[in-house]
Design a protein around this motif. Sequence first.
Motif, PDB file in Angstrom:
ATOM      1  N   ARG A 185       0.832  -1.207   0.000  1.00  0.00           N
ATOM      2  CA  ARG A 185       0.000   0.000   0.000  1.00  0.00           C
ATOM      3  C   ARG A 185       0.863   1.253   0.000  1.00  0.00           C
ATOM      4  O   ARG A 185       0.600   2.203  -0.743  1.00  0.00           O
ATOM      5  CB  ARG A 185      -0.922   0.003   1.212  1.00  0.00           C
ATOM      6  N   ASP A 186       1.891   1.261   0.844  1.00  0.00           N
ATOM      7  CA  ASP A 186       2.754   2.438   0.916  1.00  0.00           C
ATOM      8  C   ASP A 186       3.471   2.669  -0.410  1.00  0.00           C
ATOM      9  O   ASP A 186       3.532   3.806  -0.891  1.00  0.00           O
ATOM     10  CB  ASP A 186       3.773   2.248   2.044  1.00  0.00           C
ATOM     11  N   TYR A 187       3.976   1.607  -1.010  1.00  0.00           N
ATOM     12  CA  TYR A 187       4.704   1.778  -2.267  1.00  0.00           C
ATOM     13  C   TYR A 187       3.761   2.119  -3.419  1.00  0.00           C
ATOM     14  O   TYR A 187       4.186   2.724  -4.411  1.00  0.00           O
ATOM     15  CB  TYR A 187       5.517   0.522  -2.588  1.00  0.00           C
ATOM     16  N   SER A 188       2.490   1.769  -3.291  1.00  0.00           N
ATOM     17  CA  SER A 188       1.532   2.083  -4.350  1.00  0.00           C
ATOM     18  C   SER A 188       1.359   3.588  -4.537  1.00  0.00           C
ATOM     19  O   SER A 188       0.935   4.051  -5.600  1.00  0.00           O
ATOM     20  CB  SER A 188       0.167   1.450  -4.052  1.00  0.00           C
ATOM     21  N   LYS A 189       1.704   4.369  -3.523  1.00  0.00           N
ATOM     22  CA  LYS A 189       1.620   5.829  -3.637  1.00  0.00           C
ATOM     23  C   LYS A 189       2.675   6.367  -4.598  1.00  0.00           C
ATOM     24  O   LYS A 189       2.489   7.427  -5.181  1.00  0.00           O
ATOM     25  CB  LYS A 189       1.798   6.471  -2.254  1.00  0.00           C
ATOM     26  N   SER A 190       3.756   5.626  -4.752  1.00  0.00           N
ATOM     27  CA  SER A 190       4.850   6.057  -5.628  1.00  0.00           C
ATOM     28  C   SER A 190       4.879   5.287  -6.948  1.00  0.00           C
ATOM     29  O   SER A 190       5.246   5.845  -7.979  1.00  0.00           O
ATOM     30  CB  SER A 190       6.202   5.872  -4.918  1.00  0.00           C
ATOM     31  N   ASN A 191       4.495   4.026  -6.886  1.00  0.00           N
ATOM     32  CA  ASN A 191       4.583   3.181  -8.079  1.00  0.00           C
ATOM     33  C   ASN A 191       3.369   2.239  -8.137  1.00  0.00           C
ATOM     34  O   ASN A 191       3.502   1.030  -7.928  1.00  0.00           O
ATOM     35  CB  ASN A 191       5.885   2.374  -8.030  1.00  0.00           C
ATOM     36  N   PRO A 192       2.184   2.784  -8.410  1.00  0.00           N
ATOM     37  CA  PRO A 192       0.969   1.950  -8.409  1.00  0.00           C
ATOM     38  C   PRO A 192       0.991   0.841  -9.454  1.00  0.00           C
ATOM     39  O   PRO A 192       0.440  -0.236  -9.222  1.00  0.00           O
ATOM     40  CB  PRO A 192      -0.153   2.953  -8.686  1.00  0.00           C
ATOM     41  N   ASP A 193       1.645   1.087 -10.585  1.00  0.00           N
ATOM     42  CA  ASP A 193       1.672   0.066 -11.647  1.00  0.00           C
ATOM     43  C   ASP A 193       2.410  -1.178 -11.177  1.00  0.00           C
ATOM     44  O   ASP A 193       1.990  -2.305 -11.459  1.00  0.00           O
ATOM     45  CB  ASP A 193       2.345   0.629 -12.905  1.00  0.00           C
ATOM     46  N   TRP A 194       3.523  -0.976 -10.463  1.00  0.00           N
ATOM     47  CA  TRP A 194       4.277  -2.137  -9.983  1.00  0.00           C
ATOM     48  C   TRP A 194       3.466  -2.913  -8.952  1.00  0.00           C
ATOM     49  O   TRP A 194       3.465  -4.156  -8.958  1.00  0.00           O
ATOM     50  CB  TRP A 194       5.610  -1.703  -9.366  1.00  0.00           C
ATOM     51  N   VAL A 195       2.768  -2.213  -8.085  1.00  0.00           N
ATOM     52  CA  VAL A 195       1.976  -2.889  -7.054  1.00  0.00           C
ATOM     53  C   VAL A 195       0.837  -3.668  -7.703  1.00  0.00           C
ATOM     54  O   VAL A 195       0.539  -4.795  -7.298  1.00  0.00           O
ATOM     55  CB  VAL A 195       1.445  -1.874  -6.022  1.00  0.00           C
ATOM     56  N   ARG A 196       0.213  -3.076  -8.714  1.00  0.00           N
ATOM     57  CA  ARG A 196      -0.847  -3.809  -9.438  1.00  0.00           C
ATOM     58  C   ARG A 196      -0.275  -5.081 -10.068  1.00  0.00           C
ATOM     59  O   ARG A 196      -0.902  -6.148 -10.026  1.00  0.00           O
ATOM     60  CB  ARG A 196      -1.451  -2.925 -10.530  1.00  0.00           C
ATOM     61  N   TYR A 197       0.911  -4.926 -10.663  1.00  0.00           N
ATOM     62  CA  TYR A 197       1.575  -6.084 -11.274  1.00  0.00           C
ATOM     63  C   TYR A 197       1.824  -7.167 -10.227  1.00  0.00           C
ATOM     64  O   TYR A 197       1.568  -8.352 -10.477  1.00  0.00           O
ATOM     65  CB  TYR A 197       2.889  -5.637 -11.917  1.00  0.00           C
ATOM     66  N   PHE A 198       2.321  -6.766  -9.077  1.00  0.00           N
ATOM     67  CA  PHE A 198       2.641  -7.737  -8.031  1.00  0.00           C
ATOM     68  C   PHE A 198       1.381  -8.445  -7.545  1.00  0.00           C
ATOM     69  O   PHE A 198       1.377  -9.677  -7.396  1.00  0.00           O
ATOM     70  CB  PHE A 198       3.328  -7.020  -6.855  1.00  0.00           C
ATOM     71  N   ILE A 199       0.321  -7.701  -7.317  1.00  0.00           N
ATOM     72  CA  ILE A 199      -0.924  -8.308  -6.836  1.00  0.00           C
ATOM     73  C   ILE A 199      -1.475  -9.282  -7.864  1.00  0.00           C
ATOM     74  O   ILE A 199      -1.931 -10.386  -7.525  1.00  0.00           O
ATOM     75  CB  ILE A 199      -1.967  -7.216  -6.518  1.00  0.00           C
ATOM     76  N   GLU A 200      -1.433  -8.876  -9.124  1.00  0.00           N
ATOM     77  CA  GLU A 200      -1.956  -9.750 -10.188  1.00  0.00           C
ATOM     78  C   GLU A 200      -1.109 -11.018 -10.326  1.00  0.00           C
ATOM     79  O   GLU A 200      -1.655 -12.124 -10.446  1.00  0.00           O
ATOM     80  CB  GLU A 200      -1.969  -8.993 -11.519  1.00  0.00           C
ATOM     81  N   LYS A 201       0.203 -10.859 -10.277  1.00  0.00           N
ATOM     82  CA  LYS A 201       1.096 -11.998 -10.483  1.00  0.00           C
ATOM     83  C   LYS A 201       1.011 -13.009  -9.351  1.00  0.00           C
ATOM     84  O   LYS A 201       1.058 -14.230  -9.581  1.00  0.00           O
ATOM     85  CB  LYS A 201       2.532 -11.494 -10.639  1.00  0.00           C
ATOM     86  N   TYR A 202       0.859 -12.507  -8.118  1.00  0.00           N
ATOM     87  CA  TYR A 202       0.900 -13.396  -6.960  1.00  0.00           C
ATOM     88  C   TYR A 202      -0.434 -13.451  -6.220  1.00  0.00           C
ATOM     89  O   TYR A 202      -0.472 -13.807  -5.038  1.00  0.00           O
ATOM     90  CB  TYR A 202       2.004 -12.936  -6.000  1.00  0.00           C
ATOM     91  N   HIS A 203      -1.498 -13.152  -6.930  1.00  0.00           N
ATOM     92  CA  HIS A 203      -2.821 -13.063  -6.310  1.00  0.00           C
ATOM     93  C   HIS A 203      -3.193 -14.335  -5.557  1.00  0.00           C
ATOM     94  O   HIS A 203      -3.738 -14.278  -4.437  1.00  0.00           O
ATOM     95  CB  HIS A 203      -3.878 -12.759  -7.378  1.00  0.00           C
ATOM     96  N   SER A 204      -2.893 -15.473  -6.133  1.00  0.00           N
ATOM     97  CA  SER A 204      -3.283 -16.749  -5.518  1.00  0.00           C
ATOM     98  C   SER A 204      -2.497 -17.051  -4.242  1.00  0.00           C
ATOM     99  O   SER A 204      -2.937 -17.854  -3.419  1.00  0.00           O
ATOM    100  CB  SER A 204      -3.095 -17.899  -6.514  1.00  0.00           C
ATOM    101  N   LYS A 205      -1.354 -16.401  -4.072  1.00  0.00           N
ATOM    102  CA  LYS A 205      -0.515 -16.660  -2.903  1.00  0.00           C
ATOM    103  C   LYS A 205      -0.674 -15.593  -1.827  1.00  0.00           C
ATOM    104  O   LYS A 205      -0.259 -15.804  -0.684  1.00  0.00           O
ATOM    105  CB  LYS A 205       0.953 -16.741  -3.322  1.00  0.00           C
ATOM    106  N   LEU A 206      -1.257 -14.458  -2.203  1.00  0.00           N
ATOM    107  CA  LEU A 206      -1.438 -13.370  -1.248  1.00  0.00           C
ATOM    108  C   LEU A 206      -2.665 -13.623  -0.374  1.00  0.00           C
ATOM    109  O   LEU A 206      -3.708 -14.064  -0.867  1.00  0.00           O
ATOM    110  CB  LEU A 206      -1.609 -12.037  -1.984  1.00  0.00           C
ATOM    111  N   ALA A 207      -2.551 -13.341   0.898  1.00  0.00           N
ATOM    112  CA  ALA A 207      -3.702 -13.451   1.801  1.00  0.00           C
ATOM    113  C   ALA A 207      -4.711 -12.359   1.461  1.00  0.00           C
ATOM    114  O   ALA A 207      -4.331 -11.267   1.026  1.00  0.00           O
ATOM    115  CB  ALA A 207      -3.247 -13.296   3.247  1.00  0.00           C
TER     116      ALA A 207
END
Length: 218
Positions: A185-207
Amino acid sequence: MQIKDITIILNELSNEENAAKQKRYLRNQFEFLGISSPKRKLALRDLLKAEKKLNIIDWTLLKKLWDQPQREYQYVVIDYLTAMQKLITFDDVIKIEYFLRTKQWWDSIDGFNRIMSDLGLLDSRLNQVMLQWSQDDDFWIRRVAIDHQLLRKNETNIELLETILLNNLGSSEFFINKAIGWALRDYSKSNPDWVRYFIEKYHSKLAPLSIREASKYL
C-alpha cells in the motif's frame, strides 16, 4: 543522561487510569505508567537535545531502559535512537536486534521501521541482513524486514522488496499478512503500476488481508 533522570520525569507524569487502559489495549502483556506519547516526548525533549550534543550513543543506558518493566521505557529507547539516527552505523545492528527480539509486540517492532530504513539507505550491507531476517523463524523479525522500506517512496529498492515479500507469501500469521499489505500500500503511492503487477502476479498466494490493504489507494 541517566536512568534516574528519566524515571523521575516519567513517574511525575504517571496516571493509573490511563495505565490500565493502555495495558488492556496491548492485551495485558506489559505494564504501563499511563503516559501518552506527546506528553512523554515533550517531557524528555530537553534531555534528548542535551544527549545529542554529546555525539555518542549510550547503549548501556538504552539496555537498562529497555529492561524496565513499564512499556514507556521501551518507547524512550525508540525516541532516543530516532533522535540519534545519524550516529547509528551498521555495526550497531546487533545491538538494535536485542530490542527487536525482546518484549515484542507491534508497537515496539514498528517503531524501528524508520530507523532501519534510514540506515539501509546509508549502508547497503543492511540489505543482506533484511533478506536474512525475512526468513527468520521469529515472525516479528520478518515483519521488520517486510516494512523497513516504508516511506522510502522512489528510493525503494524494488528488487529487495519483492524478494522479501515472496519469502513471506503463504503465511497464516496476521501480523505478517498485515505487514505485506502495508508495504504494498505504501509503495503504491509512488509506483501503483508495480503494485498492481505484483498483486496480479501473486494473487493466488497473497492473503485476502494483504490484498485488501495493498489495494486501498489503487
